[in-house]
Scaffold this motif. Sequence first.
Motif, PDB file in Angstrom:
ATOM      1  N   ASP A 255      45.269  13.333  -5.048  1.00  0.00           N
ATOM      2  CA  ASP A 255      46.027  13.810  -6.202  1.00  0.00           C
ATOM      3  C   ASP A 255      46.950  12.733  -6.760  1.00  0.00           C
ATOM      4  O   ASP A 255      47.657  12.963  -7.736  1.00  0.00           O
ATOM      5  CB  ASP A 255      46.855  15.049  -5.811  1.00  0.00           C
ATOM      6  CG  ASP A 255      47.084  15.974  -7.001  1.00  0.00           C
ATOM      7  OD1 ASP A 255      46.134  16.153  -7.796  1.00  0.00           O
ATOM      8  OD2 ASP A 255      48.205  16.494  -7.138  1.00  0.00           O
ATOM      9  N   VAL A 256      46.915  11.557  -6.111  1.00  0.00           N
ATOM     10  CA  VAL A 256      47.797  10.462  -6.511  1.00  0.00           C
ATOM     11  C   VAL A 256      46.966   9.193  -6.668  1.00  0.00           C
ATOM     12  O   VAL A 256      46.106   8.898  -5.832  1.00  0.00           O
ATOM     13  CB  VAL A 256      48.918  10.238  -5.470  1.00  0.00           C
ATOM     14  CG1 VAL A 256      49.803   9.074  -5.886  1.00  0.00           C
ATOM     15  CG2 VAL A 256      49.745  11.505  -5.290  1.00  0.00           C
TER      16      VAL A 256
ATOM     17  N   LYS B 145      40.186  15.051 -12.657  1.00  0.00           N
ATOM     18  CA  LYS B 145      41.570  15.250 -13.073  1.00  0.00           C
ATOM     19  C   LYS B 145      42.404  15.736 -11.899  1.00  0.00           C
ATOM     20  O   LYS B 145      41.965  16.578 -11.109  1.00  0.00           O
ATOM     21  CB  LYS B 145      41.649  16.250 -14.228  1.00  0.00           C
ATOM     22  CG  LYS B 145      41.241  15.665 -15.569  1.00  0.00           C
ATOM     23  CD  LYS B 145      41.555  16.616 -16.716  1.00  0.00           C
ATOM     24  CE  LYS B 145      41.231  15.961 -18.060  1.00  0.00           C
ATOM     25  NZ  LYS B 145      41.564  16.851 -19.201  1.00  0.00           N
ATOM     26  N   THR B 146      43.599  15.189 -11.796  1.00  0.00           N
ATOM     27  CA  THR B 146      44.524  15.622 -10.746  1.00  0.00           C
ATOM     28  C   THR B 146      45.163  16.951 -11.148  1.00  0.00           C
ATOM     29  O   THR B 146      44.969  17.447 -12.264  1.00  0.00           O
ATOM     30  CB  THR B 146      45.621  14.570 -10.526  1.00  0.00           C
ATOM     31  OG1 THR B 146      46.410  14.476 -11.726  1.00  0.00           O
ATOM     32  CG2 THR B 146      45.019  13.215 -10.202  1.00  0.00           C
ATOM     33  N   SER B 147      45.947  17.508 -10.247  1.00  0.00           N
ATOM     34  CA  SER B 147      46.585  18.800 -10.509  1.00  0.00           C
ATOM     35  C   SER B 147      47.545  18.749 -11.694  1.00  0.00           C
ATOM     36  O   SER B 147      47.795  19.766 -12.344  1.00  0.00           O
ATOM     37  CB  SER B 147      47.335  19.275  -9.260  1.00  0.00           C
ATOM     38  OG  SER B 147      48.316  18.317  -8.882  1.00  0.00           O
ATOM     39  N   ASN B 148      48.055  17.554 -11.988  1.00  0.00           N
ATOM     40  CA  ASN B 148      48.963  17.434 -13.136  1.00  0.00           C
ATOM     41  C   ASN B 148      48.264  16.880 -14.379  1.00  0.00           C
ATOM     42  O   ASN B 148      48.916  16.438 -15.329  1.00  0.00           O
ATOM     43  CB  ASN B 148      50.176  16.570 -12.780  1.00  0.00           C
ATOM     44  CG  ASN B 148      49.785  15.152 -12.391  1.00  0.00           C
ATOM     45  OD1 ASN B 148      48.603  14.816 -12.413  1.00  0.00           O
ATOM     46  ND2 ASN B 148      50.763  14.335 -12.037  1.00  0.00           N
ATOM     47  N   GLY B 149      46.916  16.884 -14.350  1.00  0.00           N
ATOM     48  CA  GLY B 149      46.153  16.538 -15.540  1.00  0.00           C
ATOM     49  C   GLY B 149      45.870  15.064 -15.744  1.00  0.00           C
ATOM     50  O   GLY B 149      45.338  14.674 -16.787  1.00  0.00           O
ATOM     51  N   LEU B 150      46.176  14.216 -14.769  1.00  0.00           N
ATOM     52  CA  LEU B 150      45.915  12.783 -14.898  1.00  0.00           C
ATOM     53  C   LEU B 150      44.434  12.502 -14.646  1.00  0.00           C
ATOM     54  O   LEU B 150      43.858  12.984 -13.675  1.00  0.00           O
ATOM     55  CB  LEU B 150      46.770  12.002 -13.896  1.00  0.00           C
ATOM     56  CG  LEU B 150      46.613  10.475 -13.891  1.00  0.00           C
ATOM     57  CD1 LEU B 150      47.065   9.883 -15.221  1.00  0.00           C
ATOM     58  CD2 LEU B 150      47.411   9.860 -12.733  1.00  0.00           C
TER      59      LEU B 150
END
Length: 523
Positions: free
Chosen positions: A451-452, A481-486
């Motif tokens: 996620d990073v 996509k990560t949990s924060n949309g990246l």
Amino acid sequence: MARSIYLCIFLLFITWIPILSTSFPLSTKTRWIVDEKGQRVKLACVNWPAHLQPAVAEGLSKQPLDSISKKIVSMGFNCVRLTWPLDLMTNDTLALKITVKQSFESLKLFDDALGIQTHNPKILNLPIFNAFQEVVSNLGQNGLMVILDNHLTYPGWCCSDNDLDAFFGYPNFDPVIWAKGLGKMATLFRNVTNVIGMSLRNEPRGTRDYPDLWFRFMPKGAEAVHAANPEVLVILSGIDFDTNLSFLRDRFFNVSFTDKLVFEQHWYSFSHEGGAWVKHNSNDICAKIIGEVNHNGGFLLDRGFPLILSEFGTDERGVDVSGNRYMNCLVAWAAEKDLDWAVWALTGDYYLRTGTKHMVETYGVLDATWKNVRNSTYLQKLSGIQHPFRGPGLQEKKLVLHPHTGLCVTTNHSGNVPTLRLELCTQSESSTFNPKEGILWVNKMCVETPDVAGQKVKLGVGSKCSKLGQISATKMHLSFKTSNGLLLCLDVDERDNIIVANPCKCLTKDASCDPASQWFKVL
């Protein structure tokens, strides 16, 4: 340091590649080249020029012939595309009355004559053609297949539009003499089993390279070779410097044989729009040019004909940005199609090229000593396409190739949790990716994305499988996509070849950056 150690391991590995036993002669089965038992034989060749003045295979003043042959094997090649001038078959004085020593001395290449006396005394006083036979014989003794490529008419450098032998009917390209010369060469090597093919003419070109003339004369050359030696593959090049076979899309090539017919195509960074690889984004231009290459020749594979990419390559000093980007694209395409191929070139340097003695060949896989690999990273890139992925008699192996390194995705068991790394494709575990499902499986485990950015990509057993998308024009970026949309893409940490997740780069339009580290070709 880790990358240097890895390359050393790679070179050690290929040094011990065994010579493959092949049941000759070869023939074709739909788009594949197969042996006598019907099993696919993939040609992974290197071009060895013997068509320049003094009409002797290059490098023999630097190293013993047998050492060069063994070096070719150690680099992972199983085949040599050996070039020759037509004059070798049509001029008995050149072929049989001029010795190697006389040829070199007539060109004032006295140092090279002395070098041959030192390293290859056996051929020094042989006639030119007999020396050529010695090269073919030694390659065979080392388990190497040979394609005899008629490169041009008279010994010299090739090729430009205004050459007098550029195309049929030019002053130095008489189609009748050419066909007779091909037939004579085919006859002389009729019982030499490691000569598996003959390429009829290198890079037809010029203002007269009309398809009509090609259809008029190329079949005659093909029939001459097949009549003289029905065992060899008959390899035909296209027009426009052998970049274009598109005229075969709607016109049938009529010869009396079918299971020996092979086509060849060339592709260099300069084969298309000038400066395209630096003017345009790598994803955009790679997809565009692959479309053109498929239209001009790749379509033949779908129509059931073998196609050899018989010339490609780039400056191995790493200074040519266009060449570097093009090679990543080409390796991905060659792997996808599982092509037979011949890289340009083996050459460390030339005895004499366009009036210059000992001109270095920056495209050569050997350096000017003819002993050392010029660029081990480049050779590792080629290793990714040296072995077959599928074909008759072979068990298909699903892999994910990283074209930039020539390595494949596999499991990394060095930590507590399995992650991904790159490895030689021959030692990599099977990987599968279904674009609709979006799950990448490696050794029955699925990818679990971090996620990073910057973290390693892990493998799990199915409960947390991440969905990946194939984005950009090349479809070689594997993104999520990560949990924060990246938006992140799989990437390679060049320090240790571990696969990590980083922000996706160079997806489109931007020509200033290179996406190669994030390119993964699903095979």
